[in-house]
Design an enzyme around this catalytic site. Structure first.
Site, PDB file in Angstrom:
ATOM      1  N   GLU A  46       0.612  -1.035  -0.093  1.00  0.00           N
ATOM      2  CA  GLU A  46       0.303  -0.126  -0.124  1.00  0.00           C
ATOM      3  C   GLU A  46       0.900   1.423   0.237  1.00  0.00           C
ATOM      4  O   GLU A  46       1.835   1.388   0.923  1.00  0.00           O
ATOM      5  CB  GLU A  46      -0.960   0.002   1.514  1.00  0.00           C
ATOM      6  CG  GLU A  46      -1.968   0.958   1.379  1.00  0.00           C
ATOM      7  CD  GLU A  46      -2.619   0.961   2.430  1.00  0.00           C
ATOM      8  OE1 GLU A  46      -3.389   2.036   2.620  1.00  0.00           O
ATOM      9  OE2 GLU A  46      -2.633  -0.338   3.237  1.00  0.00           O
ATOM     10  N   ASP A  57      -6.214   9.090   9.716  1.00  0.00           N
ATOM     11  CA  ASP A  57      -4.835   9.047  10.591  1.00  0.00           C
ATOM     12  C   ASP A  57      -4.189   8.989  11.499  1.00  0.00           C
ATOM     13  O   ASP A  57      -4.798   9.896  11.603  1.00  0.00           O
ATOM     14  CB  ASP A  57      -4.210   8.722   8.934  1.00  0.00           C
ATOM     15  CG  ASP A  57      -3.876   8.305   7.671  1.00  0.00           C
ATOM     16  OD1 ASP A  57      -3.687   7.409   8.190  1.00  0.00           O
ATOM     17  OD2 ASP A  57      -4.068   8.514   6.851  1.00  0.00           O
TER      18      ASP A  57
END
Length: 261
Positions: A46, A57
């Protein structure tokens, strides 16, 4: 090879899947980390395309994102860096919806395809609004991966599993990405719920920080995604070889668990 084809074939051969994450452009040698991941046994990688407001995040990935942007990282620059990589490991781009729609989903997904990227994760893209991006990704030959959380009701979970491509991303807990002391109990329950709805590979992410975490999470799922733990090492100055060694330990732990009588 399409992302889902590769992951299915490896899973069906009895392998637990391992997908590390790296923020694109985070260091001058960031592409070398991708090669180290491939050598360490990653089944897919990724690559985060940095966005200025990474709301989903946690602190580590936010720090990596800001470091990449401070170095001048851009979507086009990152895709240019990875175009033509010869490693036989699928690359999965992850980013926020704002970047996808800035140039238009069709153009964005075509750029991914041209750079050799075979999957796309857009964590802030709601299922009900995914149609345009899903169509653009399909037209470009890119698998749009959808996410499910422990709070997702079963009917919606089944729809996510049906419409996702590549794999289904099982978010192990309610919260942001980040290192954790233990795998959330909700991870196993969620993976099992998803697998009741689909034969598509199911990978667990958020909070997978150690080889033992990977083993535990993969018992109910088909594999794991490892992000913040890797990025912490990179931000602290670990070389590609250093991080590759860490990832190889996780690969060995998964393989040893599979080989247990």
């Amino acid at each position: 090879m399409r992302l889902e084809t590769r992951l299915r074939s490896r899973r069906d051969a009895g392998r637990k899947l391992l997908m590390p994450y790296l923020t694109g452009g985070v260091t001058a040698t960031w592409v070398d980390h991708l090669s180290a991941f491939a050598d360490a046994g990653a089944d897919a990688i990724e690559v985060g395309l940095p966005f200025s407001d990474p709301t989903l995040d946690g602190a580590t990935i936010q720090e990596a994102t800001h470091a990449a942007l401070a170095r001048g990282a851009t979507v086009r620059g990152i895709l240019g860096d990875i175009a033509g990589l010869t490693d036989d490991v699928p690359l999965v781009a992850s980013t926020y919806y704002n970047l996808v729609v800035r140039d238009g989903p069709e153009r964005f997904c075509a750029a991914l395809h041209d750079a050799g990227v075979s999957g796309l994760i857009v964590p802030d893209l709601p299922l009900d609004e995914a149609g345009e991006v899903a169509d653009a990704a399909a037209s470009a030959g890119v698998d749009l991966v959808l996410l499910a959380s422990p709070a997702t009701p079963q009917p919606r979970l089944a729809e996510i599993a049906r419409r996702s491509r590549g794999f289904v991303y099982a978010v192990s807990l309610m919260g942001t990405t980040g290192e954790r002391a233990a795998v959330a109990d909700s991870a196993a329950t969620l993976a099992s719920r998803i697998k009741r709805s689909t034969d598509r590979p199911v990978l667990v992410g958020f909070g997978i920080s150690t080889p033992q975490h990977a083993v535990e999470a993969a018992r109910s799922a088909d594999g794991v995604i490892v992000g913040a733990a890797i990025m912490r090492r990179v931000l602290d100055g670990a070389t590609p070889d250093d991080v590759g060694t860490d990832l190889a330990k996780m690969r060995r732990a998964l393989d040893q668990e599979r080989d247990q009588p």
